[in-house]
Scaffold this motif. Structure first.
Motif, PDB file in Angstrom:
ATOM      1  N   VAL A  74       0.869  -1.177   0.000  1.00  0.00           N
ATOM      2  CA  VAL A  74       0.000   0.000   0.000  1.00  0.00           C
ATOM      3  C   VAL A  74       0.903   1.223   0.000  1.00  0.00           C
ATOM      4  O   VAL A  74       1.853   1.292   0.778  1.00  0.00           O
ATOM      5  CB  VAL A  74      -0.929   0.013   1.230  1.00  0.00           C
ATOM      6  CG1 VAL A  74      -1.743   1.301   1.271  1.00  0.00           C
ATOM      7  CG2 VAL A  74      -1.845  -1.211   1.231  1.00  0.00           C
ATOM      8  N   LEU A  75       0.614   2.170  -0.881  1.00  0.00           N
ATOM      9  CA  LEU A  75       1.438   3.374  -0.986  1.00  0.00           C
ATOM     10  C   LEU A  75       0.768   4.552  -0.297  1.00  0.00           C
ATOM     11  O   LEU A  75      -0.317   4.985  -0.687  1.00  0.00           O
ATOM     12  CB  LEU A  75       1.682   3.712  -2.463  1.00  0.00           C
ATOM     13  CG  LEU A  75       2.297   5.097  -2.744  1.00  0.00           C
ATOM     14  CD1 LEU A  75       3.671   5.229  -2.092  1.00  0.00           C
ATOM     15  CD2 LEU A  75       2.365   5.356  -4.245  1.00  0.00           C
ATOM     16  N   PHE A  76       1.424   5.074   0.734  1.00  0.00           N
ATOM     17  CA  PHE A  76       1.004   6.315   1.395  1.00  0.00           C
ATOM     18  C   PHE A  76       1.828   7.455   0.811  1.00  0.00           C
ATOM     19  O   PHE A  76       3.005   7.597   1.123  1.00  0.00           O
ATOM     20  CB  PHE A  76       1.241   6.229   2.900  1.00  0.00           C
ATOM     21  CG  PHE A  76       0.217   5.430   3.656  1.00  0.00           C
ATOM     22  CD1 PHE A  76      -0.707   6.068   4.471  1.00  0.00           C
ATOM     23  CD2 PHE A  76       0.185   4.049   3.566  1.00  0.00           C
ATOM     24  CE1 PHE A  76      -1.646   5.343   5.193  1.00  0.00           C
ATOM     25  CE2 PHE A  76      -0.754   3.309   4.268  1.00  0.00           C
ATOM     26  CZ  PHE A  76      -1.679   3.958   5.081  1.00  0.00           C
ATOM     27  N   GLN A  77       1.202   8.244  -0.050  1.00  0.00           N
ATOM     28  CA  GLN A  77       1.875   9.405  -0.626  1.00  0.00           C
ATOM     29  C   GLN A  77       1.327  10.659   0.050  1.00  0.00           C
ATOM     30  O   GLN A  77       0.148  10.979  -0.099  1.00  0.00           O
ATOM     31  CB  GLN A  77       1.652   9.478  -2.139  1.00  0.00           C
ATOM     32  CG  GLN A  77       2.359  10.645  -2.801  1.00  0.00           C
ATOM     33  CD  GLN A  77       1.833  10.915  -4.200  1.00  0.00           C
ATOM     34  OE1 GLN A  77       0.690  11.330  -4.368  1.00  0.00           O
ATOM     35  NE2 GLN A  77       2.658  10.655  -5.196  1.00  0.00           N
ATOM     36  N   PHE A  78       2.192  11.349   0.778  1.00  0.00           N
ATOM     37  CA  PHE A  78       1.745  12.523   1.515  1.00  0.00           C
ATOM     38  C   PHE A  78       1.940  13.790   0.692  1.00  0.00           C
ATOM     39  O   PHE A  78       2.812  13.859  -0.170  1.00  0.00           O
ATOM     40  CB  PHE A  78       2.454  12.603   2.864  1.00  0.00           C
ATOM     41  CG  PHE A  78       1.895  11.624   3.861  1.00  0.00           C
ATOM     42  CD1 PHE A  78       0.851  11.993   4.697  1.00  0.00           C
ATOM     43  CD2 PHE A  78       2.376  10.322   3.925  1.00  0.00           C
ATOM     44  CE1 PHE A  78       0.308  11.088   5.601  1.00  0.00           C
ATOM     45  CE2 PHE A  78       1.834   9.408   4.820  1.00  0.00           C
ATOM     46  CZ  PHE A  78       0.790   9.795   5.660  1.00  0.00           C
ATOM     47  N   PRO A  79       1.128  14.811   0.931  1.00  0.00           N
ATOM     48  CA  PRO A  79       1.133  16.027   0.104  1.00  0.00           C
ATOM     49  C   PRO A  79       2.309  16.947   0.412  1.00  0.00           C
ATOM     50  O   PRO A  79       3.000  16.785   1.431  1.00  0.00           O
ATOM     51  CB  PRO A  79      -0.192  16.695   0.473  1.00  0.00           C
ATOM     52  CG  PRO A  79      -0.479  16.228   1.866  1.00  0.00           C
ATOM     53  CD  PRO A  79       0.051  14.831   1.949  1.00  0.00           C
ATOM     54  N   PRO A  80       2.526  17.955  -0.443  1.00  0.00           N
ATOM     55  CA  PRO A  80       3.665  18.863  -0.265  1.00  0.00           C
ATOM     56  C   PRO A  80       3.630  19.656   1.034  1.00  0.00           C
ATOM     57  O   PRO A  80       4.674  20.159   1.468  1.00  0.00           O
ATOM     58  CB  PRO A  80       3.561  19.796  -1.479  1.00  0.00           C
ATOM     59  CG  PRO A  80       2.780  19.041  -2.486  1.00  0.00           C
ATOM     60  CD  PRO A  80       1.823  18.204  -1.719  1.00  0.00           C
ATOM     61  N   TRP A  81       2.464  19.807   1.651  1.00  0.00           N
ATOM     62  CA  TRP A  81       2.380  20.575   2.899  1.00  0.00           C
ATOM     63  C   TRP A  81       2.576  19.702   4.145  1.00  0.00           C
ATOM     64  O   TRP A  81       2.553  20.191   5.259  1.00  0.00           O
ATOM     65  CB  TRP A  81       1.038  21.303   2.985  1.00  0.00           C
ATOM     66  CG  TRP A  81      -0.165  20.420   2.817  1.00  0.00           C
ATOM     67  CD1 TRP A  81      -0.817  19.703   3.783  1.00  0.00           C
ATOM     68  CD2 TRP A  81      -0.869  20.161   1.599  1.00  0.00           C
ATOM     69  NE1 TRP A  81      -1.881  19.018   3.260  1.00  0.00           N
ATOM     70  CE2 TRP A  81      -1.943  19.290   1.910  1.00  0.00           C
ATOM     71  CE3 TRP A  81      -0.714  20.592   0.277  1.00  0.00           C
ATOM     72  CZ2 TRP A  81      -2.834  18.821   0.940  1.00  0.00           C
ATOM     73  CZ3 TRP A  81      -1.608  20.126  -0.687  1.00  0.00           C
ATOM     74  CH2 TRP A  81      -2.650  19.260  -0.350  1.00  0.00           C
ATOM     75  N   PHE A  82       2.802  18.418   3.955  1.00  0.00           N
ATOM     76  CA  PHE A  82       3.033  17.501   5.071  1.00  0.00           C
ATOM     77  C   PHE A  82       4.528  17.524   5.382  1.00  0.00           C
ATOM     78  O   PHE A  82       5.318  16.771   4.822  1.00  0.00           O
ATOM     79  CB  PHE A  82       2.562  16.090   4.689  1.00  0.00           C
ATOM     80  CG  PHE A  82       2.564  15.095   5.819  1.00  0.00           C
ATOM     81  CD1 PHE A  82       1.501  15.022   6.711  1.00  0.00           C
ATOM     82  CD2 PHE A  82       3.619  14.210   5.978  1.00  0.00           C
ATOM     83  CE1 PHE A  82       1.494  14.093   7.744  1.00  0.00           C
ATOM     84  CE2 PHE A  82       3.625  13.268   7.000  1.00  0.00           C
ATOM     85  CZ  PHE A  82       2.560  13.220   7.888  1.00  0.00           C
ATOM     86  N   ASP A  83       4.913  18.401   6.300  1.00  0.00           N
ATOM     87  CA  ASP A  83       6.334  18.605   6.571  1.00  0.00           C
ATOM     88  C   ASP A  83       6.782  17.817   7.796  1.00  0.00           C
ATOM     89  O   ASP A  83       5.986  17.140   8.458  1.00  0.00           O
ATOM     90  CB  ASP A  83       6.640  20.093   6.739  1.00  0.00           C
ATOM     91  CG  ASP A  83       5.807  20.744   7.836  1.00  0.00           C
ATOM     92  OD1 ASP A  83       4.836  20.112   8.323  1.00  0.00           O
ATOM     93  OD2 ASP A  83       6.087  21.900   8.206  1.00  0.00           O
ATOM     94  N   CYS A  84       8.061  17.894   8.061  1.00  0.00           N
ATOM     95  CA  CYS A  84       8.648  17.111   9.152  1.00  0.00           C
ATOM     96  C   CYS A  84       8.439  17.822  10.484  1.00  0.00           C
ATOM     97  O   CYS A  84       9.195  18.719  10.858  1.00  0.00           O
ATOM     98  CB  CYS A  84      10.142  16.894   8.881  1.00  0.00           C
ATOM     99  SG  CYS A  84      10.914  15.763  10.054  1.00  0.00           S
ATOM    100  N   THR A  85       7.379  17.415  11.189  1.00  0.00           N
ATOM    101  CA  THR A  85       7.062  17.954  12.511  1.00  0.00           C
ATOM    102  C   THR A  85       6.773  16.803  13.465  1.00  0.00           C
ATOM    103  O   THR A  85       6.519  15.669  13.038  1.00  0.00           O
ATOM    104  CB  THR A  85       5.829  18.879  12.460  1.00  0.00           C
ATOM    105  OG1 THR A  85       4.672  18.085  12.121  1.00  0.00           O
ATOM    106  CG2 THR A  85       6.011  19.999  11.433  1.00  0.00           C
ATOM    107  N   LYS A  86       6.770  17.119  14.740  1.00  0.00           N
ATOM    108  CA  LYS A  86       6.501  16.094  15.751  1.00  0.00           C
ATOM    109  C   LYS A  86       5.112  15.490  15.568  1.00  0.00           C
ATOM    110  O   LYS A  86       4.925  14.272  15.660  1.00  0.00           O
ATOM    111  CB  LYS A  86       6.645  16.708  17.147  1.00  0.00           C
ATOM    112  CG  LYS A  86       6.454  15.715  18.277  1.00  0.00           C
ATOM    113  CD  LYS A  86       6.689  16.374  19.634  1.00  0.00           C
ATOM    114  CE  LYS A  86       6.506  15.364  20.764  1.00  0.00           C
ATOM    115  NZ  LYS A  86       6.718  16.002  22.095  1.00  0.00           N
ATOM    116  N   ASP A  87       4.111  16.337  15.290  1.00  0.00           N
ATOM    117  CA  ASP A  87       2.745  15.848  15.108  1.00  0.00           C
ATOM    118  C   ASP A  87       2.638  14.939  13.885  1.00  0.00           C
ATOM    119  O   ASP A  87       1.930  13.913  13.913  1.00  0.00           O
ATOM    120  CB  ASP A  87       1.774  17.022  14.960  1.00  0.00           C
ATOM    121  CG  ASP A  87       1.526  17.740  16.272  1.00  0.00           C
ATOM    122  OD1 ASP A  87       1.867  17.177  17.332  1.00  0.00           O
ATOM    123  OD2 ASP A  87       0.994  18.871  16.233  1.00  0.00           O
TER     124      ASP A  87
END
Length: 283
Positions: free
Chosen positions: A108-121
């Protein structure tokens, strides 16, 4: 083993006879490629009858890479018809069962969008997603550059290894924070995913005009030198991982099928168990 395939099976006219019935396209596709990325599942979780047909239309050795539903990765284009994320994930997981039972689920491929940045949440959400998916093989693809910035690169890869995410390595335009470099490191010893999005920098960004940017975003044809360069990279990746799944997603101009065929030839691959070529001659 290196498996080559395309994103979807509907937009590749160069591999289909002129009068081929659209209902028979997947069967004909599977005479040419051993894997496919099921991208329609991103827009709507497919009903079981569709999955049963697609499984039946393909040979026993055929494999599906199934793209996670948009609500699961935070794209949310339009209304999400689920009361909770738990309900959404449960519905999606049930839709995958036929592929698992048939032995045809590659991942299964989870492709996250450009606004999904590297944060703790966001790291916490990735961990929650992986828990929800249980033992299913899952690939992770980022679109925000921060995940592979010098300060986060090692931690991102270590996290993916620990949480058993398959790395989806991308060849795509280098267009700022909304794109990622091709990081040639496997995070699973069993499987790695490589996706070719093309190198159309202008098309990668949404233009200010009324142009339909999705029709040009993946408008790119890889030349022989670019494919030969990636041949060497794929062969190097084989030293890190058992199987590599390669998807050509440069579909906007119909170039994916030809590039996929070229890569099969460059790698001198010979797939056994493909569907017969003489499918539906009179369809």
């Amino acid at each position: 083993m290196i498996y080559i395939g395309l994103s979807g099976w509907g937009d590749h006219d160069s591999i289909y006879p002129a009068r081929l019935n659209s209902k028979n396209k997947l069967a004909h596709y599977s005479a040419n490629f051993p894997i496919v990325e099921l991208d329609s599942s991103f827009y709507a979780i497919p009903p079981e009858r569709n999955s049963v047909k697609w499984i039946k239309d393909t040979p026993d050795s055929f494999q599906f890479i199934i793209k996670a539903y948009q609500g699961m990765t935070g794209h949310q284009r339009g209304e999400i018809p689920y009361e909770s994320k738990e309900e959404m994930f449960d519905h999606f997981k049930k839709s995958i069962v036929p592929y698992i039972n048939a032995g045809k689920l590659a991942m299964v491929l989870f492709q996250f969008p450009p606004w999904f940045d590297c944060t703790k949440d966001n790291v916490a959400y990735l961990r929650w997603c992986r828990e929800q998916m249980g033992d299913m093989p899952c690939a992770l693809e980022f679109r925000h550059q921060s995940w592979f910035s010098p300060s986060f690169l090692k931690r991102t890869l270590d996290f993916m290894k620990k949480e058993e995410w398959i790395h989806s390595i991308c060849d795509e335009p280098q267009a700022g924070v909304g794109s990622v470099p091709a990081v040639l490191e496997a995070t699973s010893q069993l499987k790695t995913l490589v996706r070719f999005h093309g190198r159309n920098i202008e098309g990668w960004k949404k233009p200010a005009s009324g142009e339909n940017w999705r029709e040009v975003r993946y408008l790119y044809r890889y030349n022989k030198n670019e494919l030969t360069e990636w041949k060497k990279k794929l062969e190097a990746l084989q030293r890190q991982t058992r199987d590599i799944y390669v998807i050509f997603n440069n579909n906007s101009g119909g170039d994916a099928a030809d590039n996929g065929k070229e890569m099969i030839t460059l790698l001198n691959l010979n797939y056994e168990g493909l569907a017969p070529r003489q499918l539906d001659f009179f369809s």
